[in-house]
Design an enzyme around this catalytic site. Structure first.
Site, PDB file in Angstrom:
ATOM      1  N   THR A  76       0.830  -1.196   0.000  1.00  0.00           N
ATOM      2  CA  THR A  76       0.000   0.000   0.000  1.00  0.00           C
ATOM      3  C   THR A  76       0.865   1.247   0.000  1.00  0.00           C
ATOM      4  OG1 THR A  76      -1.639  -1.236   1.277  1.00  0.00           O
ATOM      5  CG2 THR A  76      -1.980   1.131   1.070  1.00  0.00           C
TER       6      THR A  76
ATOM      7  N   LYS B  12       2.511  -4.126  12.870  1.00  0.00           N
ATOM      8  CA  LYS B  12       3.308  -3.980  11.668  1.00  0.00           C
ATOM      9  C   LYS B  12       4.458  -4.980  11.717  1.00  0.00           C
ATOM     10  CE  LYS B  12       4.528   0.121  10.474  1.00  0.00           C
ATOM     11  NZ  LYS B  12       4.329  -0.283   9.052  1.00  0.00           N
ATOM     12  N   GLY B  13       5.132  -5.147  10.603  1.00  0.00           N
ATOM     13  CA  GLY B  13       6.301  -6.008  10.575  1.00  0.00           C
ATOM     14  C   GLY B  13       6.198  -7.188   9.651  1.00  0.00           C
TER      15      GLY B  13
ATOM     16  N   GLY C 221       6.761  -7.170   6.654  1.00  0.00           N
ATOM     17  CA  GLY C 221       7.922  -7.072   5.773  1.00  0.00           C
ATOM     18  C   GLY C 221       9.230  -7.046   6.523  1.00  0.00           C
TER      19      GLY C 221
ATOM     20  N   GLU D  11      10.948   1.305  10.589  1.00  0.00           N
ATOM     21  CA  GLU D  11       9.679   2.016  10.428  1.00  0.00           C
ATOM     22  C   GLU D  11       9.306   2.759  11.707  1.00  0.00           C
ATOM     23  OE1 GLU D  11       7.452  -0.868   7.154  1.00  0.00           O
ATOM     24  OE2 GLU D  11       7.252  -1.293   9.294  1.00  0.00           O
TER      25      GLU D  11
END
Length: 235
Positions: free
Chosen positions: A35, A106-107, A109, A115
């Site tokens: 995204t 998150k994470g 990736g 980040e």
């Protein structure tokens, strides 16, 4: 005229809408993921049209894409301020009645350490997502970046407070995923997370943990793309 639909169209709408507040002179954190890639491409088109900004990539992937689309890059230690960070999420807590409304996992990736560093340094941090990322309770496994020598110890500590840690394996090579920082990732399942803030604090206290993928109280807004447009949730 037929309206473009589907998950990728929703992601593109979210990414393109999120860049509308960027102004000349901004330093912009460039997140990682499919995204956010739409936002990076949109910024590249704006740069082609004369927008003057600098980007700070959060991963090798976002750096390569930013270079590909012509965004001038800099480093966190070379700027006085990050005006805006744009990033994706694996899950977004979408419950206005919850104390942690807008908390993220998150994470996916394996870029969550960088980040978080950039996102929390920014004056404003916005999330771009499609509706599939919204949930009334966070429940995905929490990625935890760990020092290689500490992964077994951290895994055992996580088990003591109800987690199920799994060392993340690489898909196209033998062995585990290695982050851009040279560390390993434990994906820690806790089931439904009733108190993301408490869990975030507990994970941060574990020796050997570099960073975890719970982002609590850090996002300022989420741009949710859909077939009908973009809805903005502000926190």
């Amino acid at each position: 005229m037929k309206t473009e639909g589907g998950p990728e169209a929703a992601k593109r709408r979210a990414g393109e809408r999120a860049i509308e507040t960027i102004e000349d002179g901004f330093v912009v954190g460039l997140g990682t993921g499919s995204t956010t890639a739409h936002a990076i491409r949109a910024i590249g088109r704006a740069v082609d049209d004369g927008l003057e900004i600098r980007g700070i990539p959060t991963s090798f992937q976002s750096r390569q894409l930013a270079l590909e689309v012509g965004i001038p890059l800099t480093d966190l230690d070379a700027v006085d301020v990050v005006d805006l960070a744009i990033d994706g999420a694996d899950q977004v807590l979408d419950d206005p009645d919850a104390a942690t409304h807008g908390a993220l996992i998150k994470g996916g990736g394996a870029a969550h350490a960088r980040e978080k560093l950039v996102d929390t340094a920014a004056d404003r941090f916005v999330v771009v997502a499609d509706p599939s990322k919204l949930t009334d309770r966070l429940e995905r496994p929490v990625p935890v970046e760990v020092l290689p020598d500490a992964h077994a110890v951290v895994a055992e500590r996580v088990r003591t407070f109800g987690g199920e840690p799994t060392l993340r394996d690489a898909e196209r090579k033998d062995g585990p995923v290695v982050t851009d920082n040279g560390n390993l990732v434990l994906d820690c399942g806790f089931g439904a997370i009733d108190d993301p803030d408490a869990l975030a604090t507990r994970l941060s206290r574990l020796p050997g943990v570099v960073e975890h993928g719970l982002f609590v109280g850090q996002a300022d807004a989420t741009y949710v793309g859909s077939d009908g447009g973009v809805e903005v949730r502000r926190y």
